[in-house]
Design a protein around this motif. Structure first.
Motif, PDB file in Angstrom:
ATOM      1  N   GLY A   1       8.095  14.288  -7.048  1.00  0.00           N
ATOM      2  CA  GLY A   1       7.460  15.051  -8.913  1.00  0.00           C
ATOM      3  C   GLY A   1       7.926  14.306 -10.091  1.00  0.00           C
ATOM      4  O   GLY A   1       7.009  13.744  -9.994  1.00  0.00           O
ATOM      5  N   LEU A   2       9.250  13.539  -9.526  1.00  0.00           N
ATOM      6  CA  LEU A   2       9.417  13.128 -10.341  1.00  0.00           C
ATOM      7  C   LEU A   2       9.091  12.146 -10.893  1.00  0.00           C
ATOM      8  O   LEU A   2       8.567  11.450 -11.205  1.00  0.00           O
ATOM      9  CB  LEU A   2      11.134  12.500  -9.799  1.00  0.00           C
ATOM     10  N   LEU A   3       9.035  10.513  -9.397  1.00  0.00           N
ATOM     11  CA  LEU A   3       8.338  10.029  -8.695  1.00  0.00           C
ATOM     12  C   LEU A   3       6.499   9.848  -9.490  1.00  0.00           C
ATOM     13  O   LEU A   3       6.073   8.977  -9.599  1.00  0.00           O
ATOM     14  CB  LEU A   3       8.547   9.144  -7.419  1.00  0.00           C
ATOM     15  N   SER A   4       5.791  11.044  -9.019  1.00  0.00           N
ATOM     16  CA  SER A   4       4.528  11.004  -8.770  1.00  0.00           C
ATOM     17  C   SER A   4       4.156  11.175 -10.452  1.00  0.00           C
ATOM     18  O   SER A   4       3.096  10.935 -10.576  1.00  0.00           O
ATOM     19  CB  SER A   4       3.710  12.442  -8.151  1.00  0.00           C
TER      20      SER A   4
ATOM     21  N   GLY B   1      -2.669   1.722  -3.010  1.00  0.00           N
ATOM     22  CA  GLY B   1      -3.304   2.923  -2.682  1.00  0.00           C
ATOM     23  C   GLY B   1      -2.867   3.980  -3.467  1.00  0.00           C
ATOM     24  O   GLY B   1      -2.920   4.169  -4.978  1.00  0.00           O
ATOM     25  N   HIS B   2      -2.841   5.529  -2.457  1.00  0.00           N
ATOM     26  CA  HIS B   2      -2.464   6.561  -4.509  1.00  0.00           C
ATOM     27  C   HIS B   2      -1.649   7.006  -4.962  1.00  0.00           C
ATOM     28  O   HIS B   2      -2.104   7.286  -6.099  1.00  0.00           O
ATOM     29  CB  HIS B   2      -3.225   7.701  -3.085  1.00  0.00           C
ATOM     30  N   ALA B   3      -0.713   6.319  -4.885  1.00  0.00           N
ATOM     31  CA  ALA B   3       0.393   6.461  -5.398  1.00  0.00           C
ATOM     32  C   ALA B   3       0.241   5.612  -6.797  1.00  0.00           C
ATOM     33  O   ALA B   3       0.362   5.401  -7.968  1.00  0.00           O
ATOM     34  CB  ALA B   3       1.637   6.273  -4.865  1.00  0.00           C
ATOM     35  N   ALA B   4      -0.494   4.355  -6.899  1.00  0.00           N
ATOM     36  CA  ALA B   4      -1.196   3.315  -8.019  1.00  0.00           C
ATOM     37  C   ALA B   4      -1.861   3.989  -8.427  1.00  0.00           C
ATOM     38  O   ALA B   4      -2.162   3.304  -9.786  1.00  0.00           O
ATOM     39  CB  ALA B   4      -1.400   1.881  -6.991  1.00  0.00           C
ATOM     40  N   PHE B   5      -2.335   5.147  -8.345  1.00  0.00           N
ATOM     41  CA  PHE B   5      -2.352   6.082  -9.498  1.00  0.00           C
ATOM     42  C   PHE B   5      -1.755   5.935 -11.050  1.00  0.00           C
ATOM     43  O   PHE B   5      -2.214   6.618 -11.881  1.00  0.00           O
ATOM     44  CB  PHE B   5      -3.836   6.881  -9.451  1.00  0.00           C
TER      45      PHE B   5
ATOM     46  N   SER C   1       0.990  -1.392   0.011  1.00  0.00           N
ATOM     47  CA  SER C   1       0.032   0.119   0.275  1.00  0.00           C
ATOM     48  C   SER C   1       0.987   1.355   0.135  1.00  0.00           C
ATOM     49  O   SER C   1       1.263   1.522   0.822  1.00  0.00           O
ATOM     50  CB  SER C   1      -0.678   0.058   1.757  1.00  0.00           C
ATOM     51  N   PHE C   2       0.912   2.078  -0.877  1.00  0.00           N
ATOM     52  CA  PHE C   2       1.525   3.115  -1.292  1.00  0.00           C
ATOM     53  C   PHE C   2       1.209   4.565  -1.072  1.00  0.00           C
ATOM     54  O   PHE C   2       0.136   4.886  -2.330  1.00  0.00           O
ATOM     55  CB  PHE C   2       2.618   3.266  -2.525  1.00  0.00           C
ATOM     56  N   SER C   3       0.936   5.060  -0.362  1.00  0.00           N
ATOM     57  CA  SER C   3       0.446   6.668   0.252  1.00  0.00           C
ATOM     58  C   SER C   3       1.552   7.079  -0.395  1.00  0.00           C
ATOM     59  O   SER C   3       0.422   8.231  -0.891  1.00  0.00           O
ATOM     60  CB  SER C   3      -0.063   6.933   2.142  1.00  0.00           C
ATOM     61  N   THR C   4       2.938   7.099  -0.158  1.00  0.00           N
ATOM     62  CA  THR C   4       3.188   8.154  -1.233  1.00  0.00           C
ATOM     63  C   THR C   4       4.072   7.154  -2.055  1.00  0.00           C
ATOM     64  O   THR C   4       4.994   6.272  -1.569  1.00  0.00           O
ATOM     65  CB  THR C   4       4.200   9.078   0.009  1.00  0.00           C
ATOM     66  N   GLU C   5       4.555   8.251  -3.077  1.00  0.00           N
ATOM     67  CA  GLU C   5       6.171   7.365  -3.602  1.00  0.00           C
ATOM     68  C   GLU C   5       7.120   7.299  -2.977  1.00  0.00           C
ATOM     69  O   GLU C   5       7.824   6.790  -3.500  1.00  0.00           O
ATOM     70  CB  GLU C   5       5.997   8.256  -5.199  1.00  0.00           C
TER      71      GLU C   5
ATOM     72  N   PRO D   1       1.153   3.812 -10.698  1.00  0.00           N
ATOM     73  CA  PRO D   1       2.322   3.002 -11.077  1.00  0.00           C
ATOM     74  C   PRO D   1       3.621   3.248 -11.281  1.00  0.00           C
ATOM     75  O   PRO D   1       4.317   1.999 -11.980  1.00  0.00           O
ATOM     76  CB  PRO D   1       1.435   1.471 -10.817  1.00  0.00           C
ATOM     77  N   GLU D   2       3.201   3.817 -13.096  1.00  0.00           N
ATOM     78  CA  GLU D   2       4.262   3.384 -14.224  1.00  0.00           C
ATOM     79  C   GLU D   2       5.730   3.464 -13.534  1.00  0.00           C
ATOM     80  O   GLU D   2       6.420   2.514 -13.989  1.00  0.00           O
ATOM     81  CB  GLU D   2       4.382   4.117 -15.205  1.00  0.00           C
ATOM     82  N   PRO D   3       6.308   4.822 -12.911  1.00  0.00           N
ATOM     83  CA  PRO D   3       7.831   4.687 -12.103  1.00  0.00           C
ATOM     84  C   PRO D   3       8.280   2.774 -11.890  1.00  0.00           C
ATOM     85  O   PRO D   3       9.571   2.724 -11.823  1.00  0.00           O
ATOM     86  CB  PRO D   3       7.552   5.699 -11.083  1.00  0.00           C
ATOM     87  N   ILE D   4       7.189   2.595 -11.674  1.00  0.00           N
ATOM     88  CA  ILE D   4       7.275   1.028 -10.226  1.00  0.00           C
ATOM     89  C   ILE D   4       6.775  -0.553 -11.138  1.00  0.00           C
ATOM     90  O   ILE D   4       6.977  -1.523 -10.770  1.00  0.00           O
ATOM     91  CB  ILE D   4       6.700   0.697  -8.884  1.00  0.00           C
ATOM     92  N   ALA D   5       6.516   0.376 -12.706  1.00  0.00           N
ATOM     93  CA  ALA D   5       6.406  -0.666 -13.811  1.00  0.00           C
ATOM     94  C   ALA D   5       7.370  -2.274 -13.334  1.00  0.00           C
ATOM     95  O   ALA D   5       6.087  -3.137 -13.936  1.00  0.00           O
ATOM     96  CB  ALA D   5       5.788  -0.112 -14.759  1.00  0.00           C
ATOM     97  N   ASP D   6       7.979  -1.615 -13.940  1.00  0.00           N
ATOM     98  CA  ASP D   6       8.563  -2.878 -13.861  1.00  0.00           C
ATOM     99  C   ASP D   6       9.373  -4.160 -12.850  1.00  0.00           C
ATOM    100  O   ASP D   6       9.637  -4.990 -12.654  1.00  0.00           O
ATOM    101  CB  ASP D   6      10.805  -2.683 -14.220  1.00  0.00           C
TER     102      ASP D   6
END
Ligand code: SF4
Length: 641
Positions: A513-516, A150-154, A113-117, A156-161
């Motif tokens: 910002g980079l991760l969002s 979680g909200h960051a999963a809206f 669960s990611f509330s933040t990146e 999730p491209e930066p963690i897609a791999d």
């Protein structure tokens, strides 16, 4: 096949680490189910330290719901501190759950669960310690499905791999549905292997499996398109919305931490969603529509939660709790019920009006009138129009005057710096407001014993908001404006001593910002930072801006993009954004129009009380916003000793 507890091996390491109690489990209301009787096993992770992760409502709710299912079990795992990480690596102890100290790799699903990146590097530590390959493409049949929520999963491209799948929105129903898909797939002999079960999940349209989507880029670095690479996989993935919160009155058995945590109270979520339309607020946009929990259920949940946990503090949670249509009755009912007991009530709320003071007065019946918090967010009237935070200076001064005259001595005001279109004068406006607040307080009380603290955070443009196209302010500008504000307050002989200022420098916001708003190319940066020792990026003592920038420069070498491109660049209307194929229910054209309104200082009303302005959510969900009053009562009224 049974899985043995790692506790005997872990126990030997605990005397050598800080706060060992956070790793032992056994909290009141924790659950350990028989491994062999379950078919589907979830390890739930909040990717931060136990003290931050344990109180997380999302994890607690899913933990309880999944453990109530007959063939399913769920355990919890948290990020281990670097001291224990070092020892675990040296002794070969893998990532474990705190409930039964089972190895995380033995589970079917690792749900994060990611509330933040800023938790992304902690995810990589956990995967690596667990013995799960970092890259989803390298995982085999014995590895869990790594699922992000979680909200960051809206986005999730930066963690897609690194993830196998992501889920958008409320987790209650989809967690059960995913368990059922896995149970069926297992009962059929696991046809198609890992890909087979992921395909079944993706075909539902409600689970995003990044590997089934190809991203194509334009020569200048922008995204050309994102397309499914398998038949049966939908081109857009929808979010999940629990429509009737009364049917899901969780947590019923709140976890009571053994070690110290950031919140030690029982929290009841009184509604989800928000329609105030603050343009910076991702939570407000992605959790629409408003769904209220009824006064009856709130009353029953508070009563039950106190009995089951023994907590004496109750928080009524939501994005803007004073906006519940029956909050007056809820506040009075609970304050009456617990008057004279040791139960204290709190309402984290940021609405600026006199009604809020009435609520705070009710809730402070059992305690002291210490501090009240309001969030004007923007320092000038113009700035507040841009962000659609409809608070006039007059409202604020009237509200704080009431607060001070009713015995409150400390007012805390939240602001942001680096907002779109912001100029120096907007930030310096914070000093003017704070001065007027103190002046009003001194007049109202006839005393100089009043204080105001301004707390300022850096603004980060977020996906699925009208500011998703905006240029983020560079950290030099943010830091300079905050320095000027600090100097102005320091040099103020008349009011300066009564005003406190809390702020962070602008660098962490650039990484956030980079991760969002990043795309799949940002994954290489996250991995490089982690390999270089990056951990606990949400903690200032662990965060290293220089490391992030050095790793970004290396990882993006040869790409037509850099950190500035992801952060301080404004996007064009039709640029394909990395999250455009993920549907939060909001109409893209409406978001763009709202962005144009922002730039032109045009406000929109709260659609709870005024006509719909067609953001798109309600028709997409086939629903309407749900508010009271219901005319129901706050029951049951059990006497709490
Ligand atoms: S669709 Fe209309 S009523 Fe529903 S949340 Fe959007 S603006 Fe409000």
């Amino acid at each position: 096949m049974s899985v043995e507890s790692l506790f005997p091996r872990l126990e030997a390491l605990l005397p050598k680490v800080q706060k060992p109690i956070q790793y032992v489990g056994g909290e009141l209301n924790s659950t350990v189910k028989d491994w062999d009787e379950a078919t589907v096993r979830w390890a739930l992770m909040y990717p931060d330290a136990y003290e931050v992760g344990l109180p997380n409502q999302g994890v607690q709710i899913l933990y309880e719901i999944l453990n109530e299912l007959p063939e399913t079990l769920a355990e919890r795992t948290y990020a281990v501190w670097p001291d224990l990480e070092r020892l675990m690596r040296a002794e070969g102890v893998p990532q474990f759950t705190v409930d039964a100290h089972r190895p995380v790799r033995a589970f079917d699903v690792l749900g994060l669960s990611f509330s933040t990146e800023l938790g992304y590097t902690n995810m990589l530590t956990a995967l690596d310690l667990a013995g799960i390959p970092l890259s989803a493409a390298d995982r085999g049949p014995d590895d869990p499905i790594v699922l992000a929520g979680g909200h960051a999963a809206f986005n999730p491209e930066p963690i897609a791999d690194f993830i196998d799948a992501a889920v958008l929105g409320d987790g209650e129903q989809i967690a059960i549905a995913i368990s059922e898909v896995i149970r069926e797939w297992k009962s059929e002999g696991e046809p198609g292997g890992r890909d087979g079960v992921l395909l079944r999940l993706a075909e539902t349209g409600g689970v995003y499996v990044p590997r089934f989507y190809d991203v194509e880029y334009l020569p200048d670095g922008r995204i050309k398109r994102v397309v499914p690479n398998r038949s049966g996989v939908p081109s857009r993935v929808f979010k999940h919305t629990v429509m009737d919160l009364d049917e899901w009155p969780y947590p019923k058995k709140p976890l009571v931490p053994l070690a110290e945590t950031v919140h030690e109270r029982f929290s009841v979520e009184i509604f989800r969603g928000c329609t105030r339309g603050c343009r910076f607020c991702q939570a407000g946009m992605i959790t629409r529509p408003v769904r209220e929990r009824s006064i009856t259920t709130i009353g029953a949940m508070v009563d039950n939660g106190i009995r089951e946990s023994g907590f004496s503090e109750v928080g009524l949670l939501s994005l803007s709790s004073a906006d519940h249509s029956e909050i007056g009755e809820v506040a009075k009912g609970l304050a009456d019920r617990y008057e004279g007991s040791n139960v204290s009530l709190s309402l984290p709320s940021t609405r600026v009006d006199a009604f809020n003071i009435d609520l705070a007065n009710e809730f402070s019946r059992n305690g002291r009138r210490s501090g009240l918090t309001f969030a004007p967010e923007g320092g000038s009237e113009r700035m507040r129009k841009v962000i659609n935070k409809m608070v006039s200076e007059e409202d604020l001064i009237r509200t704080v005057t009431t607060a001070y005259s009713q015995g409150w001595r400390q007012v805390k005001l939240y602001f942001m710096c680096g907002l779109p279109t912001e100029e120096d004068v907007d930030v310096l406006g914070i000093a003017d407001l704070a001065r007027k607040v103190i002046q009003a307080g001194r007049e109202a009380t006839g005393s100089r014993d009043v204080r105001c603290t301004v707390s300022i955070g850096g603004f980060v443009p977020k996906p699925h908001t009208p500011f998703q196209w905006a240029a983020q302010a560079d950290h030099e500008t943010v830091d300079r404006r905050l320095r000027e504000l600090r100097n102005t307050l320091r040099n103020d002989k008349q009011y300066g001593k009564a005003i406190g200022m809390r702020y962070h420098d602008g660098k962490p916001s650039i990484v956030e910002g980079l991760l969002s708003r990043g795309d799949r190319r940002v994954g290489k940066i996250i991995q490089a930072v982690w390999e270089d020792g990056g951990r606990f990026d949400g903690w200032s003592e662990h965060f290293s801006y220089d490391r992030w920038m050095a790793c970004a420069a290396k990882a993006l070498d040869g790409e037509p993009v850099d950190v500035d491109w992801y952060t301080v660049r404004e996007r064009e209307e039709h640029e394909v954004l990395p999250w455009d194929h993920l549907d939060a229910g909001l109409d893209r054209e409406w978001l763009w129009q709202d962005w144009q309104d922002a730039v032109n200082d045009v406000e929109v009303e709260d659609c709870r009380w005024t006509p719909c302005y067609d953001c798109g959510v309600c028709p997409t969900m086939g629903t309407e916003i749900q508010i009271g009053p219901t005319g129901r009562k706050l029951l049951p009224l059990t006497v709490v000793s």
